[in-house]
Enzyme design. Sequence first.
Site, PDB file in Angstrom:
ATOM      1  N   ARG A 110       1.158   2.577  13.654  1.00 38.32           N
ATOM      2  CA  ARG A 110       0.524   2.596  14.969  1.00 38.32           C
ATOM      3  C   ARG A 110       0.882   1.296  15.670  1.00 38.32           C
ATOM      4  O   ARG A 110       1.530   0.445  15.089  1.00 38.32           O
ATOM      5  CB  ARG A 110      -0.999   2.739  14.843  1.00 38.32           C
ATOM      6  CG  ARG A 110      -1.631   1.604  14.068  1.00 38.32           C
ATOM      7  CD  ARG A 110      -3.152   1.700  14.061  1.00 38.32           C
ATOM      8  NE  ARG A 110      -3.706   0.718  13.145  1.00 38.32           N
ATOM      9  CZ  ARG A 110      -4.996   0.596  12.863  1.00 38.32           C
ATOM     10  NH1 ARG A 110      -5.873   1.392  13.415  1.00 38.32           N
ATOM     11  NH2 ARG A 110      -5.407  -0.324  12.031  1.00 38.32           N
ATOM     12  N   GLU A 149      -7.777  -3.016  19.879  1.00 37.10           N
ATOM     13  CA  GLU A 149      -7.386  -4.255  19.197  1.00 37.10           C
ATOM     14  C   GLU A 149      -5.998  -4.749  19.611  1.00 37.10           C
ATOM     15  O   GLU A 149      -5.065  -4.771  18.792  1.00 37.10           O
ATOM     16  CB  GLU A 149      -7.435  -4.082  17.676  1.00 37.10           C
ATOM     17  CG  GLU A 149      -8.832  -3.940  17.134  1.00 37.10           C
ATOM     18  CD  GLU A 149      -8.888  -4.008  15.609  1.00 37.10           C
ATOM     19  OE1 GLU A 149      -7.846  -3.849  14.958  1.00 37.10           O
ATOM     20  OE2 GLU A 149      -9.986  -4.251  15.073  1.00 37.10           O
ATOM     21  N   CYS A 157       6.976  -9.507  20.843  1.00 42.32           N
ATOM     22  CA  CYS A 157       8.169  -8.670  20.721  1.00 42.32           C
ATOM     23  C   CYS A 157       9.362  -9.483  21.195  1.00 42.32           C
ATOM     24  O   CYS A 157       9.297 -10.164  22.223  1.00 42.32           O
ATOM     25  CB  CYS A 157       8.010  -7.400  21.544  1.00 42.32           C
ATOM     26  SG  CYS A 157       9.522  -6.422  21.597  1.00 42.32           S
ATOM     27  N   GLU A 306     -16.789  -2.500  16.026  1.00 44.51           N
ATOM     28  CA  GLU A 306     -16.429  -1.941  14.724  1.00 44.51           C
ATOM     29  C   GLU A 306     -16.900  -2.863  13.616  1.00 44.51           C
ATOM     30  O   GLU A 306     -16.742  -4.084  13.712  1.00 44.51           O
ATOM     31  CB  GLU A 306     -14.901  -1.850  14.551  1.00 44.51           C
ATOM     32  CG  GLU A 306     -14.191  -0.820  15.361  1.00 44.51           C
ATOM     33  CD  GLU A 306     -12.687  -0.816  15.019  1.00 44.51           C
ATOM     34  OE1 GLU A 306     -12.292  -1.272  13.928  1.00 44.51           O
ATOM     35  OE2 GLU A 306     -11.918  -0.359  15.876  1.00 44.51           O
ATOM     36  N   GLU A 354      -6.076   5.568   6.018  1.00 40.52           N
ATOM     37  CA  GLU A 354      -7.409   4.974   5.852  1.00 40.52           C
ATOM     38  C   GLU A 354      -8.384   5.905   5.144  1.00 40.52           C
ATOM     39  O   GLU A 354      -9.592   5.806   5.337  1.00 40.52           O
ATOM     40  CB  GLU A 354      -7.937   4.536   7.226  1.00 40.52           C
ATOM     41  CG  GLU A 354      -7.067   3.412   7.795  1.00 40.52           C
ATOM     42  CD  GLU A 354      -7.564   2.847   9.115  1.00 40.52           C
ATOM     43  OE1 GLU A 354      -8.045   3.620   9.959  1.00 40.52           O
ATOM     44  OE2 GLU A 354      -7.450   1.623   9.303  1.00 40.52           O
ATOM     45  N   LYS A 355      -7.842   6.773   4.283  1.00 38.03           N
ATOM     46  CA  LYS A 355      -8.749   7.738   3.657  1.00 38.03           C
ATOM     47  C   LYS A 355      -9.707   7.086   2.660  1.00 38.03           C
ATOM     48  O   LYS A 355     -10.712   7.672   2.300  1.00 38.03           O
ATOM     49  CB  LYS A 355      -7.989   8.899   3.033  1.00 38.03           C
ATOM     50  CG  LYS A 355      -6.991   8.543   1.948  1.00 38.03           C
ATOM     51  CD  LYS A 355      -6.327   9.812   1.428  1.00 38.03           C
ATOM     52  CE  LYS A 355      -5.232   9.510   0.431  1.00 38.03           C
ATOM     53  NZ  LYS A 355      -4.093   8.761   1.028  1.00 38.03           N
ATOM     54  N   HIS A 357     -11.155   4.161   3.374  1.00 39.19           N
ATOM     55  CA  HIS A 357     -12.043   3.282   4.148  1.00 39.19           C
ATOM     56  C   HIS A 357     -13.413   3.940   4.219  1.00 39.19           C
ATOM     57  O   HIS A 357     -13.527   5.147   4.411  1.00 39.19           O
ATOM     58  CB  HIS A 357     -11.461   3.108   5.553  1.00 39.19           C
ATOM     59  CG  HIS A 357     -12.020   1.953   6.310  1.00 39.19           C
ATOM     60  ND1 HIS A 357     -13.312   1.944   6.800  1.00 39.19           N
ATOM     61  CD2 HIS A 357     -11.476   0.763   6.663  1.00 39.19           C
ATOM     62  CE1 HIS A 357     -13.518   0.793   7.438  1.00 39.19           C
ATOM     63  NE2 HIS A 357     -12.427   0.056   7.356  1.00 39.19           N
TER      64      HIS A 357
HETATM   65  C1  GAL Z   1      -9.568  -1.899  12.801  1.00 39.38           C
HETATM   66  C2  GAL Z   1      -9.004  -0.781  13.668  1.00 39.38           C
HETATM   67  C3  GAL Z   1      -9.533   0.571  13.257  1.00 39.38           C
HETATM   68  C4  GAL Z   1      -9.465   0.723  11.768  1.00 39.38           C
HETATM   69  C5  GAL Z   1     -10.230  -0.388  11.112  1.00 39.38           C
HETATM   70  C6  GAL Z   1     -10.269  -0.295   9.617  1.00 39.38           C
HETATM   71  O1  GAL Z   1      -8.755  -3.012  12.830  1.00 39.38           O
HETATM   72  O2  GAL Z   1      -9.326  -0.999  15.021  1.00 39.38           O
HETATM   73  O3  GAL Z   1      -8.791   1.581  13.901  1.00 39.38           O
HETATM   74  O4  GAL Z   1      -8.130   0.688  11.372  1.00 39.38           O
HETATM   75  O5  GAL Z   1      -9.620  -1.604  11.466  1.00 39.38           O
HETATM   76  O6  GAL Z   1     -10.968  -1.377   9.053  1.00 39.38           O
HETATM   77 ZN    ZN Z   2      10.031  -6.128  23.705  1.00 42.62          ZN
END
Ligand code: GAL
Ligand code: ZN
Length: 689
Positions: A110, A149, A157, A306, A354-355, A357
């Site tokens: 991602r 984020e 880049c 989060e 992330e299964k 998590h």
């Molecule tokens: C964050 C992110 C989420 C998820 C989470 C897992 O950094 O925004 O999408 O990946 O971590 O801890």
């Molecule tokens: Zn670039």
Amino acid sequence: MITRVEGLLYGADYNPEQWPESVWKQDANLMRDAGVNMVTVGVFSWARLQPAEDEWDFEWLDRLMDLFHSSGIAVDLATATASPPAWFVRQYPETLPVTADGVRLEFGSRQHYCPSSPIYRAAATRLARAIAERYGEHPALALWHIHNEYGDHITECFCDVSAEDFRRWLRERYGQDVEQLNFAWGAEFWSQRYSDFSQIEPPRRAPGPVNPGQLLDWRRFSSDALLACFLDERAVLKEVTPEVPVTTNFMSMMKDLDYWKWAAHEDLVSDDAYPDPADPSAHVLAAMNYDLMRSLGGGRPWLLMEQAPSAVSWRAVNVPKTPDQKRLWSLQTVARGADGVMHFQWRASRAGAEKFHSALLPHGGTGSRGWRDTVRLGEDLGKLAEVAGSRIESAVAIVLDWNSWWALEAEDHPSARVRLKEQILSWYSVLHRWNHVVDFVPPDADLAGYKVVLVPNLYAVSTEDAARLTDYVYGGGYLAVGFFSGIVDELDHIHQGTDAAGGGYPGPLKEVLGVAVDEWWPIPDGETVEVSFTADEETAKAARKPDRGQQPKPAARRWSEWLGTTTARAVANYAEGPLKGRPAVTRNEFGAGRAWYVSCDLGSDVEKVLGEAVRPAVVWPSLASTLAWSGVEVVCRSSETHLYYFLLNHGDTSVDLGSSVPFGAVNLLTGSRPTHVAANSVVVLKVER
Ligand code: GAL
Ligand code: ZN
């Protein structure tokens, strides 16, 4: 209210595309059971919403939005721009980001986008506009969640498009005058001068150390390039729905983005926080991050966007949170000014990276202990609803500047071991033990409202900002400054002063600190240098601190300095090694105030200095002062009518409150007057003002 939702927000990221629609209904019902009142939707929905360049599919999201509305759950709707779909990447491969080594990163994770790509940015704003136009009036919509984020995975880049954007940024910064750039970058060194902006490239992998001015501008540029992406999307949302608040989720005290610059454009500051349950002092680092978030919003309530319900999946070893820890750490965010506790994520994924998590609804469903904690947290936040909107006052400020941070941690310095966040944390930890809530401020802030200002490090400082600190002390303020501060100006050039022979360190801070640093004396890895505090300081300290038995002698590690005094006097000296007998810590009476200089890294021993420096900020007696050192973190939020004392016991033993509970106070979480704070537990005292 930070959104139109009353009380404290409670919820999580909801990723509907991972589940059949039959599950959504069940989820909405379970959310209601748990007291969830807001969910973040669509963070990674781009591929579903726009299956091809000119094809849109919103019907599924219409149904989901309606479902949440009819369930009484508000939506923090994402613009879905953090993960471009495969078709987009294949059609526009030039939008993929490139590393400093020239490697183009592939699709398959991602955040695969070049922040400077006009193609990516046009596609992102097009998507944001489509979403805003479709849902701007939807009754479930409470908040816009821009991207996700910024700076996660991709902070910079090095592609040709970014190179061109960098040159544009530099032309603007240096008023089209390449000689100004040559001066700023010290380009006479190593024959690096440019005769035209077109010759400049990003700091790609080079044979040796890269020009520090170029690197510093690159960091500024990279933060600005991501900010420009945010501002593009923000402008569209503000045009279509001027009344709906916008946020993007920050990543705590993160080096890559100059959050002072960013926060100015956020209606609501939100943060993603992942303290590590395996770290016994994780709650201290967490407190520091939360104080920063509150400060970024100018003291307004912020939102925890989060946190992990229990374990994450991205550390080497992912330790879960105990039920008590989960509750304690969640309420700690509210204590420090959050008006909501959100999570990643609602329902544990079956597939994908992330299964493993944790989630509010674990794989084990409603029979799991995780689910019981989810319901319990909903109940607790419900009981604390009236706290929403209340504020926190602080008498102590810590100066934080991203430009100085970037410059400090550049290559080829006296020591590569100095890291700003670590330095700030060691000072902050002392304040945390004493229950001082801290405001973070930028170096050009108005300091008038603070009794004490702390500068763990300010390697780069402008003469104007140094003058502001000087005036602050002259007018009666207490200031403590850490080593290797005041060395360079905004261009990362050594402060030279007006004397052609050189001004000496610490440049424009010499006067207020009353010291002269002759030379830096970094301490080799693993070694320490004993530091002895003069007797009166020690006695004063002993008088106000509980006896904790025989303590090891204070010592410097990592850094020391050949220090002399002009008007200051030593409060501690180096007790061994080549600097033996020379001052290590000094205090200067200056105007109506006082300024300390700490010329070495004292680690937690910095408490011996800060004890004196923060004395004007101590209110005695108060819950904060009586519970200092007890392991109970105390934070007071205040509304017009009430004070809410959060007492957070991070220790393993119960702490007696004795007679310190104010008359008439009740614990909002239980409705009764408390006698103690149990181990790993929380009391929220409500007191009339
Ligand atoms: C964050 C992110 C989420 C998820 C989470 C897992 O950094 O925004 O999408 O990946 O971590 O801890
Ligand atoms: Zn670039």
